[in-house]
Design a protein around this motif. Sequence first.
Motif, PDB file in Angstrom:
ATOM      1  N   TYR A  22       0.868  -1.179   0.000  1.00  0.00           N
ATOM      2  CA  TYR A  22       0.000   0.000   0.000  1.00  0.00           C
ATOM      3  C   TYR A  22       0.905   1.229   0.000  1.00  0.00           C
ATOM      4  O   TYR A  22       1.663   1.423   0.948  1.00  0.00           O
ATOM      5  N   GLN A  29      -9.523   5.993   3.982  1.00  0.00           N
ATOM      6  CA  GLN A  29      -8.495   5.787   5.016  1.00  0.00           C
ATOM      7  C   GLN A  29      -7.949   7.142   5.474  1.00  0.00           C
ATOM      8  O   GLN A  29      -7.770   7.385   6.661  1.00  0.00           O
ATOM      9  N   GLY A  52     -11.327   0.407   0.230  1.00  0.00           N
ATOM     10  CA  GLY A  52     -10.290   0.254   1.256  1.00  0.00           C
ATOM     11  C   GLY A  52     -10.832   0.478   2.659  1.00  0.00           C
ATOM     12  O   GLY A  52     -10.087   0.809   3.579  1.00  0.00           O
ATOM     13  N   THR A  54     -12.009  -1.665   4.828  1.00  0.00           N
ATOM     14  CA  THR A  54     -11.595  -2.653   5.843  1.00  0.00           C
ATOM     15  C   THR A  54     -10.342  -2.156   6.556  1.00  0.00           C
ATOM     16  O   THR A  54     -10.259  -2.193   7.785  1.00  0.00           O
TER      17      THR A  54
HETATM   18  P1  AMP Z   1     -12.138  -3.060   0.824  1.00  0.00           P
HETATM   19  O1  AMP Z   1     -12.889  -1.841   0.416  1.00  0.00           O
HETATM   20  O2  AMP Z   1     -11.754  -3.028   2.255  1.00  0.00           O
HETATM   21  O3  AMP Z   1     -12.886  -4.317   0.446  1.00  0.00           O
HETATM   22  O4  AMP Z   1     -10.716  -3.076   0.056  1.00  0.00           O
HETATM   23  C1  AMP Z   1     -10.580  -3.321  -1.310  1.00  0.00           C
HETATM   24  C2  AMP Z   1      -9.168  -3.786  -1.699  1.00  0.00           C
HETATM   25  O5  AMP Z   1      -8.236  -2.695  -1.694  1.00  0.00           O
HETATM   26  C3  AMP Z   1      -8.566  -4.841  -0.776  1.00  0.00           C
HETATM   27  O6  AMP Z   1      -8.119  -5.903  -1.600  1.00  0.00           O
HETATM   28  C4  AMP Z   1      -7.407  -4.162  -0.085  1.00  0.00           C
HETATM   29  O7  AMP Z   1      -6.341  -5.057   0.157  1.00  0.00           O
HETATM   30  C5  AMP Z   1      -7.010  -3.061  -1.044  1.00  0.00           C
HETATM   31  N1  AMP Z   1      -6.492  -1.839  -0.372  1.00  0.00           N
HETATM   32  C6  AMP Z   1      -6.965  -1.286   0.758  1.00  0.00           C
HETATM   33  N2  AMP Z   1      -6.277  -0.159   1.055  1.00  0.00           N
HETATM   34  C7  AMP Z   1      -5.347   0.008   0.100  1.00  0.00           C
HETATM   35  C8  AMP Z   1      -4.329   0.991  -0.156  1.00  0.00           C
HETATM   36  N3  AMP Z   1      -4.148   2.039   0.645  1.00  0.00           N
HETATM   37  N4  AMP Z   1      -3.574   0.831  -1.251  1.00  0.00           N
HETATM   38  C9  AMP Z   1      -3.763  -0.215  -2.080  1.00  0.00           C
HETATM   39  N5  AMP Z   1      -4.685  -1.181  -1.910  1.00  0.00           N
HETATM   40  C10 AMP Z   1      -5.489  -1.069  -0.824  1.00  0.00           C
END
Ligand code: AMP
Length: 560
Positions: A22, A29, A52, A54
């Motif tokens: 990341y 975030q 992101g 989660t």
């Molecule tokens: P989510 O919305 O939590 O389901 O996240 C979606 C995807 O984005 C997941 O596969 C995470 O691993 C990835 N992810 C979350 N935060 C970041 C970040 N800051 N940079 C890159 N990928 C991310």
Amino acid sequence: MMTFEGLGLDARLIQATDALGYKVPTPIQEQAIPVLLSGTKDLVGLAQTGTGKTAAFSLPLLQLIKAENRFPQALIVCPTRELCMQIVSEIELFKKFMPGLHVVAVYGGASIGMQIRDLKRGVQIVVATPGRLIDLIERKAINLEQISYVVLDEADEMLNMGFQDDIEFILQNTPKRESTWLFSATMPPEIRRVSRKYMKDPMEITVGKVNTANRNIDHQFYMTAAHHRYETLKRIIDFHPGIYGIVFTRTKVDAQSIAEKLTREGYDIDALHGDLTQQQRDKVMGEFREKTLQLLIATDVAARGIDVVGITHVINYELPDDVEIYTHRSGRTGRAGLTGICLSIIHSRETGKLKQIERMVQAPFHRLEIPGGKDVCRKQFFHFMEKLLQADISHGDYATYVPMLKEKFAEVDKEEVLKRVAALEFDRFLKYYENAEDLNIRERPREFRADTPPRGRDGREPVPAARSFRDTRGREFNGKGDYLKLFVNLGTKDGFYKASFLQFILDMSDLKKEVLGRIDMKEMNSWIEVDRKSAGQMIRSLDGKNYKGRRIRMNEATGR
Ligand code: AMP
């Protein structure tokens, strides 16, 4: 540019995000982490999956929790087992450099005994589905007394799935709750009510537009008669040889029966619905992730929370009853910056609902022609030829066979070889599509529209719809009372169940379901109550027509 350090995260968490690759925080975030790290804030995060979120709640939780205390301090509640496991596996990665912190997933459909044992090991974070959590509370296997943080993930979906009472019970039974963080893709009034009742002055963060589907998704639809849905689905699959996706159905029965039919016809697919055992579900999901399965035929509940990157298509075999579910379905594709397509198979009376969804996702829907047999064959043909050209011949001892091949094919030119290869691969396929019918619903000329009964052949005024008319055998009947009971020689033996039969007769007659009364279906025949004003139109539309090669007989019922 904002960094994870800049958000106030612990070095061990930065190490974990670095290890995950990341580089910069996502917008949610960036907004949520500093607020949540302040420790006592209630927060409503309006964000879809794929943003992101989660990490937005997990990273601050890990920082706030006291590893030395071996009892549950944080509770994350989410709608499904899949999401539950996904959250836990992400947290496992984030806490890689934080020894002494433990997380456990508790969800329905798995051994409760094992989960109780896991809980007893002294975990600090519990990720749970509502039903199983209540079960554990009632068995006194989990103590929520010391819970400081409650996260409700995909709150709208939990309410959609009927977990409202469970959520309120959980919130009422966490007396030491300092912070409540609620994440939701949409903001229906029930969520507002829950947030007002259980949260103190929550800060609200919105990522993107609320109720807006992902911009990377192209929304498309095909219009066909309801009884052509299955054939249309097959056409779509055949027209997209590289497809990797999820087909959503409204019911478990549909998911199962479509999956069975497609499997029989040689497709790499399987069903995912609530009637499967946990073991079966795991197996199906494993095969889908590995791409051994090209398509999952799933119900909404079973597919909720699935996070598989690279899904090219989401197909709505039918539009969902609740338009908001559409966002959840379409959100399975177009993730992690990739583009995706959400296709819907609709019939003419669903255009109103489609407009509603279009307004909700704030993106235009494109109507596409259902490909004809020839289009499908051409597409498959080029796909195959592409595969042929790309075939890896660098391994294997193919060179040794070349002289033999040359000798064998001495009399056959290149063009003919290609034709033969194509014939081998396509013969069955070409035959299937040879006389394929047009599945599109075409706009009809005005005089043939449903609301204007066709003129007689002699050009006289149209026959009044129901008061008095003749069926194809020339018998006249007159309506009495509100409904006329009609007989039809179609029944469950013809593969219909009530809903599909209803759809079929409405499609054929271009009538709305309001005209129908009771339907009594038997194996060979059915009896239908039809509003007397519409009975004529129904009979004219069905009587004498063909269904799967059988002549339909429909007339006024006698003696029933
Ligand atoms: P989510 O919305 O939590 O389901 O996240 C979606 C995807 O984005 C997941 O596969 C995470 O691993 C990835 N992810 C979350 N935060 C970041 C970040 N800051 N940079 C890159 N990928 C991310």
